[in-house]
Scaffold this motif. Structure first.
Motif, short mmCIF file in Angstrom:
data_model
loop_
_atom_site.label_atom_id
_atom_site.label_comp_id
_atom_site.label_asym_id
_atom_site.label_seq_id
_atom_site.Cartn_x
_atom_site.Cartn_y
_atom_site.Cartn_z
N UNK A 1 52.91 33.98 44.11
CA UNK A 1 52.48 35.18 43.37
C UNK A 1 53.49 36.30 43.55
N UNK A 2 53.96 36.48 44.78
CA UNK A 2 54.95 37.53 45.06
C UNK A 2 56.25 37.26 44.28
N UNK A 3 56.64 35.99 44.21
CA UNK A 3 57.86 35.64 43.48
C UNK A 3 57.69 35.91 41.99
N UNK A 4 56.51 35.58 41.44
CA UNK A 4 56.22 35.89 40.04
C UNK A 4 56.31 37.39 39.79
N UNK A 5 55.78 38.14 40.73
CA UNK A 5 55.78 39.59 40.59
C UNK A 5 57.20 40.12 40.58
N UNK A 6 58.03 39.63 41.51
CA UNK A 6 59.43 40.09 41.57
C UNK A 6 60.18 39.75 40.30
N UNK A 7 59.97 38.53 39.78
CA UNK A 7 60.64 38.11 38.55
C UNK A 7 60.20 38.97 37.37
N UNK B 1 46.98 29.36 51.19
CA UNK B 1 46.94 30.77 50.81
C UNK B 1 48.31 31.43 50.93
N UNK B 2 49.05 31.03 51.98
CA UNK B 2 50.39 31.58 52.17
C UNK B 2 51.31 31.15 51.05
N UNK B 3 51.25 29.85 50.71
CA UNK B 3 52.08 29.34 49.61
C UNK B 3 51.72 30.01 48.29
N UNK B 4 50.40 30.17 48.07
CA UNK B 4 49.95 30.81 46.84
C UNK B 4 50.42 32.26 46.79
N UNK C 1 44.01 25.55 59.14
CA UNK C 1 45.46 25.69 59.02
C UNK C 1 45.93 25.34 57.61
N UNK C 2 45.30 24.33 57.02
CA UNK C 2 45.65 23.94 55.65
C UNK C 2 45.33 25.06 54.67
N UNK C 3 44.17 25.71 54.89
CA UNK C 3 43.76 26.81 54.02
C UNK C 3 44.72 27.99 54.16
N UNK C 4 45.12 28.26 55.42
CA UNK C 4 46.06 29.35 55.65
C UNK C 4 47.39 29.07 54.96
N UNK D 1 49.33 48.89 40.49
CA UNK D 1 48.02 48.52 41.03
C UNK D 1 48.04 47.12 41.63
N UNK D 2 48.88 46.25 41.09
CA UNK D 2 48.94 44.87 41.55
C UNK D 2 49.40 44.75 42.99
N UNK D 3 50.16 45.74 43.48
CA UNK D 3 50.66 45.67 44.87
C UNK D 3 50.11 46.82 45.72
N UNK D 4 49.06 47.44 45.23
CA UNK D 4 48.48 48.59 45.94
C UNK D 4 47.99 48.21 47.34
N UNK D 5 47.55 46.97 47.50
CA UNK D 5 47.02 46.52 48.79
C UNK D 5 48.12 46.10 49.75
N UNK D 6 49.37 46.08 49.28
CA UNK D 6 50.48 45.67 50.13
C UNK D 6 51.04 44.32 49.75
N UNK D 7 50.32 43.54 48.97
CA UNK D 7 50.83 42.26 48.48
C UNK D 7 50.33 42.07 47.05
#
Length: 220
Positions: free
Chosen positions: A32-38, A25-28, A19-22, A78-84
């Motif tokens: 990353x998504x927030x960095x991408x949007x900015x 990974x979710x927080x990371x 659960x900690x790893x999940x 390419x950075x979001x080609x996989x959906x995230x």
């Protein structure tokens, strides 16, 4: 009993680690998504700004900057080609964008000078004729000297340049008159600069009382 408790404890620890790893990974991923949007927002502003400068302000296009920007946009796709957003690709894109901004900042120093120096020089020369109009034009032009991605600043600059052109045209200035005014403002004008055309223009504009003549003080 002890063995069963140990097995259960081990399983609980494994579940906790999972659960900690999940969560990690979710927080990371969210970071990353927030960095991408900015980054995407910043690049959108950059593209809008250079598009205005290249198409409306008509500055010289920098092919290397355009090419690097196209490559950057491809990398973002390419950075979001996989959906995230992929962290490594976003980091590479951030570095690329910083480099492009650095190149544009250097390029703009030259572009701004080419675009405005002649007009600003003439405005400074005619400041004694219509100080209010000249100051209004300069207030619109000069803030654009420092590069950023605020397109409104360059739109205002362009408005200031157009208004300056209209002001200069309304005064009927030619190169000889402009040279005389520049020399006058710098304290370098002499009677030799007062040819018939300059004198006629001074009388037409009723500037006789605004121009002073003085002797040069010789040292020694």
């Amino acid at each position: 009993m002890i063995f069963e408790d140990l097995v259960k404890t081990t399983k609980d620890m494994q579940d906790l680690q999972r659960r900690a790893a999940i969560k990690k990974n979710k927080d990371l991923q969210e970071a990353t998504d927030e960095k991408y949007r900015l980054l995407l927002t910043q690049i959108n502003k950059f593209v809008a700004t250079i598009e205005y400068l290249y198409t409306v302000a008509k500055i010289e296009k920098n092919k290397e900057i355009i090419s690097s920007t196209i490559e950057l946009l491809t990398l973002l796709e390419l950075a979001v080609e996989s959906g995230f957003a992929i962290q490594d690709n976003v980091s590479i894109a951030e570095t690329s964008y910083k480099n492009i901004q650095g190149e544009m900042k250097k390029d703009w120093q030259k572009q701004y000078s080419n675009l405005t120096s002649s007009t600003v020089s003439t405005l400074e020369a005619i400041k004694g004729i219509d100080a209010e109009s000249v100051s209004n034009c300069l207030r619109k032009i000069q803030p654009a000297e420092i590069w950023d991605t605020n397109v409104k600043k360059y739109q205002t600059m362009n408005t200031g340049l157009n208004e300056a052109d209209q002001l200069i045209a309304s005064l009927g200035l030619d190169d000889g008159i402009i040279s005389f005014l520049q020399n006058t403002n710098a304290g370098r004008a002499t009677l030799k600069d007062l040819d018939d055309k300059v004198l006629a223009w001074i009388r037409d504009e009723q500037l006789e009382s605004k121009i002073r003549i003085s002797f040069v003080k010789k040292l020694g």
